[in-house]
Design a protein around this motif. Structure first.
Motif, PDB file in Angstrom:
ATOM      1  N   PRO A 130      34.436  70.582 120.287  1.00  0.00           N
ATOM      2  CA  PRO A 130      33.723  71.499 121.155  1.00  0.00           C
ATOM      3  C   PRO A 130      33.981  71.180 122.615  1.00  0.00           C
ATOM      4  O   PRO A 130      34.012  70.032 123.068  1.00  0.00           O
ATOM      5  N   LEU A 131      33.946  72.305 123.545  1.00  0.00           N
ATOM      6  CA  LEU A 131      34.149  72.149 124.884  1.00  0.00           C
ATOM      7  C   LEU A 131      33.231  70.949 125.568  1.00  0.00           C
ATOM      8  O   LEU A 131      33.634  70.304 126.497  1.00  0.00           O
TER       9      LEU A 131
ATOM     10  N   GLY B 281      34.298  62.826 131.333  1.00  0.00           N
ATOM     11  CA  GLY B 281      33.676  62.151 132.074  1.00  0.00           C
ATOM     12  C   GLY B 281      33.229  63.442 133.449  1.00  0.00           C
ATOM     13  O   GLY B 281      32.709  62.989 134.324  1.00  0.00           O
ATOM     14  N   HIS B 282      33.526  64.461 132.934  1.00  0.00           N
ATOM     15  CA  HIS B 282      33.272  65.715 133.722  1.00  0.00           C
ATOM     16  C   HIS B 282      31.847  66.029 133.947  1.00  0.00           C
ATOM     17  O   HIS B 282      30.943  65.806 132.825  1.00  0.00           O
ATOM     18  N   SER B 283      31.115  66.108 135.134  1.00  0.00           N
ATOM     19  CA  SER B 283      29.912  66.199 135.197  1.00  0.00           C
ATOM     20  C   SER B 283      29.219  67.981 134.909  1.00  0.00           C
ATOM     21  O   SER B 283      28.291  68.314 134.913  1.00  0.00           O
ATOM     22  N   SER B 284      30.218  68.898 134.919  1.00  0.00           N
ATOM     23  CA  SER B 284      30.109  70.147 134.703  1.00  0.00           C
ATOM     24  C   SER B 284      31.205  70.818 133.663  1.00  0.00           C
ATOM     25  O   SER B 284      32.439  70.357 133.590  1.00  0.00           O
TER      26      SER B 284
ATOM     27  N   GLU C 232      36.507  73.641 131.899  1.00  0.00           N
ATOM     28  CA  GLU C 232      36.840  74.870 131.552  1.00  0.00           C
ATOM     29  C   GLU C 232      38.385  75.027 132.532  1.00  0.00           C
ATOM     30  O   GLU C 232      39.216  75.448 132.245  1.00  0.00           O
ATOM     31  N   THR C 233      38.108  74.700 133.685  1.00  0.00           N
ATOM     32  CA  THR C 233      39.115  74.729 134.590  1.00  0.00           C
ATOM     33  C   THR C 233      40.300  73.928 134.401  1.00  0.00           C
ATOM     34  O   THR C 233      41.472  74.378 134.087  1.00  0.00           O
ATOM     35  N   TYR C 234      39.996  72.828 133.904  1.00  0.00           N
ATOM     36  CA  TYR C 234      41.253  71.679 133.516  1.00  0.00           C
ATOM     37  C   TYR C 234      41.869  72.163 132.122  1.00  0.00           C
ATOM     38  O   TYR C 234      42.972  72.231 132.435  1.00  0.00           O
ATOM     39  N   LEU C 235      40.950  72.748 131.306  1.00  0.00           N
ATOM     40  CA  LEU C 235      41.859  73.234 129.897  1.00  0.00           C
ATOM     41  C   LEU C 235      42.468  74.626 130.248  1.00  0.00           C
ATOM     42  O   LEU C 235      43.608  74.871 129.841  1.00  0.00           O
ATOM     43  N   LYS C 236      42.080  75.330 131.214  1.00  0.00           N
ATOM     44  CA  LYS C 236      42.801  76.567 131.442  1.00  0.00           C
ATOM     45  C   LYS C 236      43.980  76.217 132.157  1.00  0.00           C
ATOM     46  O   LYS C 236      45.133  76.846 131.771  1.00  0.00           O
ATOM     47  N   ALA C 237      43.978  75.315 132.931  1.00  0.00           N
ATOM     48  CA  ALA C 237      45.218  74.815 133.488  1.00  0.00           C
ATOM     49  C   ALA C 237      46.193  74.319 132.520  1.00  0.00           C
ATOM     50  O   ALA C 237      47.507  74.484 132.561  1.00  0.00           O
ATOM     51  N   LEU C 238      45.841  73.518 131.547  1.00  0.00           N
ATOM     52  CA  LEU C 238      46.737  73.014 130.549  1.00  0.00           C
ATOM     53  C   LEU C 238      47.174  74.268 129.798  1.00  0.00           C
ATOM     54  O   LEU C 238      48.451  74.140 129.421  1.00  0.00           O
ATOM     55  N   LYS C 239      46.705  75.175 129.370  1.00  0.00           N
ATOM     56  CA  LYS C 239      47.042  76.266 128.460  1.00  0.00           C
ATOM     57  C   LYS C 239      48.187  76.902 129.239  1.00  0.00           C
ATOM     58  O   LYS C 239      48.763  77.897 128.605  1.00  0.00           O
ATOM     59  N   SER C 240      48.108  77.007 130.420  1.00  0.00           N
ATOM     60  CA  SER C 240      49.276  77.791 131.257  1.00  0.00           C
ATOM     61  C   SER C 240      50.446  77.053 130.987  1.00  0.00           C
ATOM     62  O   SER C 240      51.488  77.666 131.353  1.00  0.00           O
TER      63      SER C 240
END
Length: 67
Positions: free
Chosen positions: A40-41, A49-52, A57-65
């Motif tokens: 789960p996200l 350790g992300h506060s948000s 979501e942004t981090y994983l979206k970058a990985l998917k690219s």
């Protein structure tokens, strides 16, 4: 941090990884594998350790690219 990098170097040697294993690479590898395993996200976010959730979501979206 120096001890962590030393431990990553040992792990890389034990695993036969020839590239430089950094904390950045290990975080990305962890997040990618967690995503593939459908962790789960909110759990991935907490472990990174992300506060948000938006950050994760942004981090994983970058990985998917890259996939």
């Amino acid at each position: 941090m120096k001890k962590f990098v030393t431990l990553l170097t040992i792990v890389a040697k034990l695993c036969g990884i020839e590239q430089n294993l950094t904390s950045y690479v290990s975080r990305h590898s962890f997040a990618t594998q967690a995503m593939f395993q459908q962790v789960p996200l909110v759990a991935i976010s907490a472990m990174l350790g992300h506060s948000s959730l938006k950050t994760t979501e942004t981090y994983l979206k970058a990985l998917k690219s890259y996939l």
